[in-house]
Structures are given as C-alpha cells and as structure tokens.
Write an enzyme that holds these catalytic residues in place. Sequence first.
Site, PDB file in Angstrom:
ATOM      1  N   ASP A  86      18.090  -3.554   4.512  1.00  0.00           N
ATOM      2  CA  ASP A  86      17.193  -3.425   5.662  1.00  0.00           C
ATOM      3  C   ASP A  86      17.973  -3.703   6.949  1.00  0.00           C
ATOM      4  O   ASP A  86      18.635  -4.734   7.069  1.00  0.00           O
ATOM      5  CB  ASP A  86      16.070  -4.475   5.505  1.00  0.00           C
ATOM      6  CG  ASP A  86      14.754  -4.010   6.070  1.00  0.00           C
ATOM      7  OD1 ASP A  86      14.679  -2.895   6.591  1.00  0.00           O
ATOM      8  OD2 ASP A  86      13.781  -4.793   5.963  1.00  0.00           O
ATOM      9  N   LYS A 116      17.527   1.031   5.375  1.00  0.00           N
ATOM     10  CA  LYS A 116      16.171   1.315   5.862  1.00  0.00           C
ATOM     11  C   LYS A 116      16.069   0.863   7.313  1.00  0.00           C
ATOM     12  O   LYS A 116      16.640  -0.167   7.677  1.00  0.00           O
ATOM     13  CB  LYS A 116      15.136   0.560   5.024  1.00  0.00           C
ATOM     14  CG  LYS A 116      13.728   0.610   5.594  1.00  0.00           C
ATOM     15  CD  LYS A 116      12.714   0.043   4.631  1.00  0.00           C
ATOM     16  CE  LYS A 116      12.443  -1.434   4.804  1.00  0.00           C
ATOM     17  NZ  LYS A 116      11.916  -1.837   6.125  1.00  0.00           N
ATOM     18  N   GLU A 185       3.389   1.356   5.737  1.00  0.00           N
ATOM     19  CA  GLU A 185       2.798   0.013   5.613  1.00  0.00           C
ATOM     20  C   GLU A 185       1.461  -0.091   6.341  1.00  0.00           C
ATOM     21  O   GLU A 185       1.328   0.310   7.511  1.00  0.00           O
ATOM     22  CB  GLU A 185       3.790  -1.029   6.181  1.00  0.00           C
ATOM     23  CG  GLU A 185       3.264  -2.460   6.097  1.00  0.00           C
ATOM     24  CD  GLU A 185       4.335  -3.524   6.236  1.00  0.00           C
ATOM     25  OE1 GLU A 185       5.532  -3.195   6.322  1.00  0.00           O
ATOM     26  OE2 GLU A 185       3.950  -4.712   6.247  1.00  0.00           O
TER      27      GLU A 185
END
Length: 244
Positions: A86, A116, A185
């Site tokens: 991440d 990501k 999300e």
Amino acid sequence: MADKKVTVLEVQQAKAEGRKLVMVTAYDYPLGLLAAEAGVDIVLVGDSLGMVVMGLEGTVEVTMEDMIHHTKAVVRGCKGPLIVGDMPFMSYNTSIREAIINAGRLVKEGGCEVIKLEGGVDFAPTGGAIVKAGIPVMGHIGLTPQTARSLGGFKIQGRDASAAKQIVDDARALEDAGVFSMILEAVPSPLGQLIAESVEVPVIGIGAGPEVDGQVLVFHDVVGLYDRFVPKFVKQYAKVRRVM
Ligand code: KIV
C-alpha cells in the site's frame, strides 16, 4: 500450503471465470504465513497497520519506511498469494516522478509484486504512469481512508446520484489508466454491483455488498484483535483478543 504464486493475470482471469477473489491484510511474518496457509488469493500489506499495529488514529502518519519494513516481513512468510504493498499518504500525491520512485521502493526494497494507491479520476494519471514504469497497480475508490477528512469522515460514499456517478467515473478512469483491479470501499450494495458491472477488471469490495468480484477485510477485524472500531460490515470469525 500452496507456494505457487498467484499472478496478476490469474486475478484478472478470476472475474472472467466468475470466481470470487479472497483478499486479507497482513502486516508481519506470522500473518503472512497464516494467509498463505489459508490459501487466500491476495494479501494486502495495508497502511491500516497505522491503526491496528501502530496504535495511530488513522493512516495519514504512516511512512514509506513503515510500509517497507512491514512488507518485507510479510513477504518472508507469504509465498503463494499475490502481495500488494500500500502506498502511504503523500508518497504519490505530490508528483508523478515521486510516485514512481516510491512505488519502485516498495517493490524493490519491500519485495511486494504490485502496489495499491487511493484515488479515482484525479489519480488515474499517476496510476497509469506507475503501470507504464512496469509496476502493476491496484486502485482504491469509494471511501479512501487517507483522505477521509475531506470526505466528511469514515462514512458510506456514493449515497446520492451525483456522488454515485462520480465513483463510477473513478472506476472507469482507473480501468482506462491500466490498473489490474481495484478496491471499492464503503458504498451501498447496488452501487457496488453497478461498478463491478461497469468495468472489466476485478472490483474487490470492503463494505460494498456481495455483488462485487471479491472481498477484502482487515485481518485484525476478521479475528477480533482490534476493538477500538469495528466497521458494521465486518464478518468476525473469532474473538482472539479475549483469548489472548
Ligand atoms: O489499508 C488497508 O487495510 C486497506 C483496506 C481497508 C482495503 O486499504
């Protein structure tokens, strides 16, 4: 334990084959081992480690050094799943050049296969440039925790028509930029389904309903190891904190 590495191509094919993807976070060697033994497809070394491992209020303070340190540990234990590193807040936000350099550090020093980053239309050019530099990119749209303050806190996103359209646009922009998959999300289930149907790359949901192409959860939430805040959508399989 399956040691054969899951590839980016296999993740993309899963959607075409109608096979749901399983993804979980890990932050160290034992969690990497456990995730691999459980046979998950993808392991995310998430910047959520700021909260569940480092005890911070959010993810904003997490640094590149924190991410590299934890990614290295996960990589040592996690042989089969595709490992996603991440990108922490401000490691890709200031310029495309800096974004490529930091993505390269996460892959070269941390040892993950892909990275990501959070953001839709505004960050699609950054994601596209990292892909062109040779690093596969996973997007992250809907609720983006690094910029939750600008979104009014940790809230469901895309509730009205224009906000929902913006997230569909975000998904399409990321796909056009060349991401191989994306996290979605905290959006209402029908919007999750619409977005999964709007793009060909896999959409992996967290609080985005069942009609997406896979699910991701934070490890500490799944096993009940972090109790400061447990999102409503989390399926908790154990109360490990109590046992410990
Ligand atoms: O950092 C993280 O754990 C994440 C998940 C919430 C998807 O981004």
